[in-house]
Design a protein around this motif. Structure first.
Motif, mmCIF file in Angstrom:
data_model
loop_
_atom_site.group_PDB
_atom_site.id
_atom_site.type_symbol
_atom_site.label_atom_id
_atom_site.label_comp_id
_atom_site.label_asym_id
_atom_site.label_seq_id
_atom_site.Cartn_x
_atom_site.Cartn_y
_atom_site.Cartn_z
ATOM 1 N N SER A 162 45.011 54.775 32.069
ATOM 2 C CA SER A 162 44.755 55.276 33.428
ATOM 3 C C SER A 162 44.146 56.675 33.389
ATOM 4 O O SER A 162 43.297 57.019 34.219
ATOM 5 C CB SER A 162 46.049 55.282 34.253
ATOM 6 O OG SER A 162 46.976 56.211 33.735
ATOM 7 N N LYS A 186 47.644 50.611 39.829
ATOM 8 C CA LYS A 186 47.179 49.792 38.715
ATOM 9 C C LYS A 186 47.972 50.099 37.449
ATOM 10 O O LYS A 186 48.353 49.203 36.697
ATOM 11 C CB LYS A 186 45.685 50.021 38.480
ATOM 12 C CG LYS A 186 45.109 49.161 37.371
ATOM 13 C CD LYS A 186 43.612 49.250 37.326
ATOM 14 C CE LYS A 186 43.029 48.437 36.179
ATOM 15 N NZ LYS A 186 43.416 47.021 36.224
ATOM 16 N N ASP A 190 50.273 47.269 35.642
ATOM 17 C CA ASP A 190 49.997 46.855 34.271
ATOM 18 C C ASP A 190 51.201 47.057 33.367
ATOM 19 O O ASP A 190 51.484 46.237 32.490
ATOM 20 C CB ASP A 190 48.792 47.611 33.733
ATOM 21 C CG ASP A 190 47.500 47.194 34.401
ATOM 22 O OD1 ASP A 190 47.477 46.110 35.008
ATOM 23 O OD2 ASP A 190 46.518 47.949 34.339
ATOM 24 N N TRP A 202 45.550 44.325 32.235
ATOM 25 C CA TRP A 202 44.684 45.487 32.463
ATOM 26 C C TRP A 202 43.278 45.076 32.893
ATOM 27 O O TRP A 202 42.659 45.721 33.714
ATOM 28 C CB TRP A 202 44.608 46.321 31.183
ATOM 29 C CG TRP A 202 43.762 47.548 31.353
ATOM 30 C CD1 TRP A 202 42.513 47.765 30.876
ATOM 31 C CD2 TRP A 202 44.099 48.722 32.087
ATOM 32 N NE1 TRP A 202 42.064 49.003 31.250
ATOM 33 C CE2 TRP A 202 43.008 49.618 31.997
ATOM 34 C CE3 TRP A 202 45.220 49.117 32.813
ATOM 35 C CZ2 TRP A 202 43.017 50.868 32.591
ATOM 36 C CZ3 TRP A 202 45.220 50.369 33.401
ATOM 37 C CH2 TRP A 202 44.129 51.228 33.297
ATOM 38 N N GLU A 205 41.441 42.377 37.091
ATOM 39 C CA GLU A 205 41.332 43.171 38.312
ATOM 40 C C GLU A 205 41.705 42.381 39.552
ATOM 41 O O GLU A 205 42.388 42.876 40.445
ATOM 42 C CB GLU A 205 39.899 43.698 38.447
ATOM 43 C CG GLU A 205 39.738 44.788 39.494
ATOM 44 C CD GLU A 205 40.342 46.104 39.058
ATOM 45 O OE1 GLU A 205 40.965 46.760 39.912
ATOM 46 O OE2 GLU A 205 40.219 46.460 37.875
ATOM 47 N N ASN A 208 45.518 41.972 39.822
ATOM 48 C CA ASN A 208 46.105 43.256 40.212
ATOM 49 C C ASN A 208 45.926 43.492 41.708
ATOM 50 O O ASN A 208 46.875 43.770 42.432
ATOM 51 C CB ASN A 208 45.425 44.365 39.394
ATOM 52 C CG ASN A 208 46.003 45.734 39.668
ATOM 53 O OD1 ASN A 208 46.401 46.052 40.773
ATOM 54 N ND2 ASN A 208 46.024 46.567 38.638
ATOM 55 N N THR A 209 44.691 43.368 42.181
ATOM 56 C CA THR A 209 44.378 43.667 43.579
ATOM 57 C C THR A 209 45.086 42.712 44.526
ATOM 58 O O THR A 209 45.702 43.132 45.508
ATOM 59 C CB THR A 209 42.857 43.596 43.806
ATOM 60 O OG1 THR A 209 42.222 44.519 42.920
ATOM 61 C CG2 THR A 209 42.510 43.940 45.238
#
Length: 528
Positions: A162, A186, A190, A202, A205, A208-209
């Motif tokens: 990050s 994020k 992760d 990771w 995306e 995660n979103t």
């Protein structure tokens, strides 16, 4: 054919008689109920003026996302008062001495039904009484400190990633304003994916979103049902609304994700049965000493889910549905509060550069210019960083309010709180009590230096709640926050564009997030 027209009801004597009887019955019930011991005990408490039938609903609708109402009510009524949401009573408590008999009670450990509003449909994660105690005993060994130490590599790796992400955004620019909140979300997502589920997300995306958006959606539903539109507490009304259809979508998405993770992890264990055959027995022993849990190898990256799957072999009630429910609890509880705390910390040190300087000097003394990971020994030396984290959690506790359903009567100060009552424990205002914390709205990390904590009441600082039903993951959360901030501040510096401006607004949901998920700070690379 049955005539249900208004004229039929108006002129039909039997219908009028039935309606009159019903109204009389309801009026009689209300009269008896309003004079019951339950209501009398509640109305013995101070509280804002109520309206017939509505109670304090109109006040709550006006201030549903603003803490100022609660501040005003505390000023007017003191640290314990009652409100009515229609016929539903709630007692608010925000003084450490008044909280102790509630939170320390070994029997009043039941969470309110409102917590289910924030969970996927049919999730049984909010357990009561003996069910919860049994589940807690099963899960506690998975949070042994030796196991938590095994996750340090993952936290180091993700926090460095990050940091690199922010450095990538900066590019060749000396500094740039960045909305740091989504980056912290994020980061924590992760970390949880790898440490809890053994899944490296990771590069995923979309996962995660969508997961973060679904969690936010469930929190919105919680606020709508619990506070803003209390009539939606009634299930049959709620199920007629678009919100219910949204909840079903979120639930389906959560369940698909959890089922996939559990299925993949079971397949992982099937392929590695011989390698992991020896790890289940030590986890089952709640009294395991250091030697018994020393089965983790630093690089094996075992996850909480691995431990739950092993425990489930000896405890059939912990089936895939129950494990999925635990994921439904742990993932939002591990992502939102932790990402918010890291964000608020960086915001506060950006607004108070003198404290940021003290933290970075401490980091320089321990790490110099090295890029080595944070070790367990390093954590014991990061004293001022820890003070700043604790002060951040005082000002912005992860969960500003928690609730308990009283399964037995309890004496709180001069008042008797009856069985069957919902109590709101206002951690946010407890942490801002000027009796305990002079200048309570100021950021003063030195409050938590050892010499300044002598005599601090055990219930005056409760960022992870307290008593038998405190947060089972608080040690993991502190480990993640401390390592992440250490790694970020070793390479980056933070400032605010308006150093003298007002404090950032919060969004009052289940967790204290920055308003509109925006926390823009001026980020720059450390000058070597």
């Amino acid at each position: 054919m049955l005539d249900i027209s208004w004229s039929a009801w108006k002129w039909n004597p039997s219908s009028l008689l039935a309606m009159t009887a019903l109204v009389g019955l309801l009026a009689g019930y209300y009269c008896v109920w309003s004079r019951s011991r339950f209501v009398r005990l509640i109305d013995a408490l101070p509280g804002p003026k109520t309206l017939p039938l509505l109670g304090n609903i109109l006040d709550l609708l006006k201030y549903s996302t603003d803490r100022r109402l609660c501040v005003d009510w505390i000023k007017q009524n003191g640290y314990i008062f009652r409100t009515w949401i229609g016929y539903f009573p709630v007692v608010h408590v925000s003084h450490h001495e008044l909280l102790e008999p509630i939170l320390s009670n070994q029997n009043n450990i039941t969470k309110t039904d409102e917590y289910k509003f924030s969970l996927p449909e049919n999730c049984l994660g909010v357990l009561t009484g003996d069910e919860w105690r049994h589940r807690r005993r099963l899960l506690t060994p998975a949070f042994h400190y030796k196991i938590l130490d095994g996750f340090m590599d993952s936290i180091n790796e993700k926090s460095f990633a990050s940091t690199a992400k922010m450095e990538e955004i900066l590019g060749t620019a000396g500094s740039q304003e960045i909305n740091i909140f989504p980056i912290m979300v994020k980061l924590t997502f992760d970390v949880l994916c790898e440490t809890f589920m053994g899944k490296n997300a990771w590069n995923e995306e979309d996962t995660n979103t969508s997961y973060a958006e679904n969690v936010e959606g469930m929190e919105h539903i919680f606020m709508e049902r619990a506070v803003r539109k209390p009539w939606l507490r009634i299930d049959w009304i709620y199920k007629l609304t678009p919100l219910y259809r949204k909840q079903k979508q979120y639930s389906s998405s959560f369940n698909t994700f959890h089922d996939k993770v559990i299925r993949e992890r079971r397949e992982f264990h099937r392929r590695n049965a011989e390698k992991y055959a020896a790890i289940s027995q030590p986890v089952l022993n709640n009294n395991a000493d250091d030697e018994e849990v020393n089965f983790l190898q630093p690089k094996e990256r075992l996850a909480f889910l691995d431990l739950l799957l092993k425990i489930s072999k000896e405890n059939p009630e912990l089936d895939d549905k129950a494990i999925g429910d635990e994921i439904s609890l742990f993932m939002p509880a591990g992502v939102d509060p932790t990402s918010s705390t890291i964000t608020w910390f960086l915001y506060l040190v950006a607004k108070h550069p003198e404290h940021q300087k003290s933290v970075t000097q401490e980091l320089d003394l321990i790490f110099g210019d090295s890029d080595r990971p944070v070790t367990a020994h390093d954590l014991t030396r990061l004293k001022y960083l820890e003070c700043c984290i604790k002060e951040t959690l005082r000002l912005y506790p992860s969960l500003p309010v928690v609730a308990r359903y009283l399964t037995e009567e309890v004496q709180v100060g001069d008042y008797t709180l009856p069985k069957g009552l919902t109590v709101l424990i206002n951690i946010f205002m407890t942490h801002r009590n000027p009796e305990v914390y002079p200048d309570p709205d100021a950021f003063k990390p030195e409050r938590f230096l050892p010499e300044n904590c002598i005599g601090l009441h055990p219930y005056a600082y409760i960022p992870f709640s307290a008593g038998p039903r405190n947060c089972i993951g608080q040690k993991f959360a502190m480990l993640e926050i401390k390592i992440s901030l250490a790694n970020i501040l070793r390479r980056l510096r933070f400032a605010h564009s308006d150093m003298s401006g007002p404090v950032e607004s919060t969004t009052m949901q289940l967790t204290l997030k920055p308003k509109d998920n925006q926390c823009k700070l001026i980020v720059s690379k450390k000058i070597v």
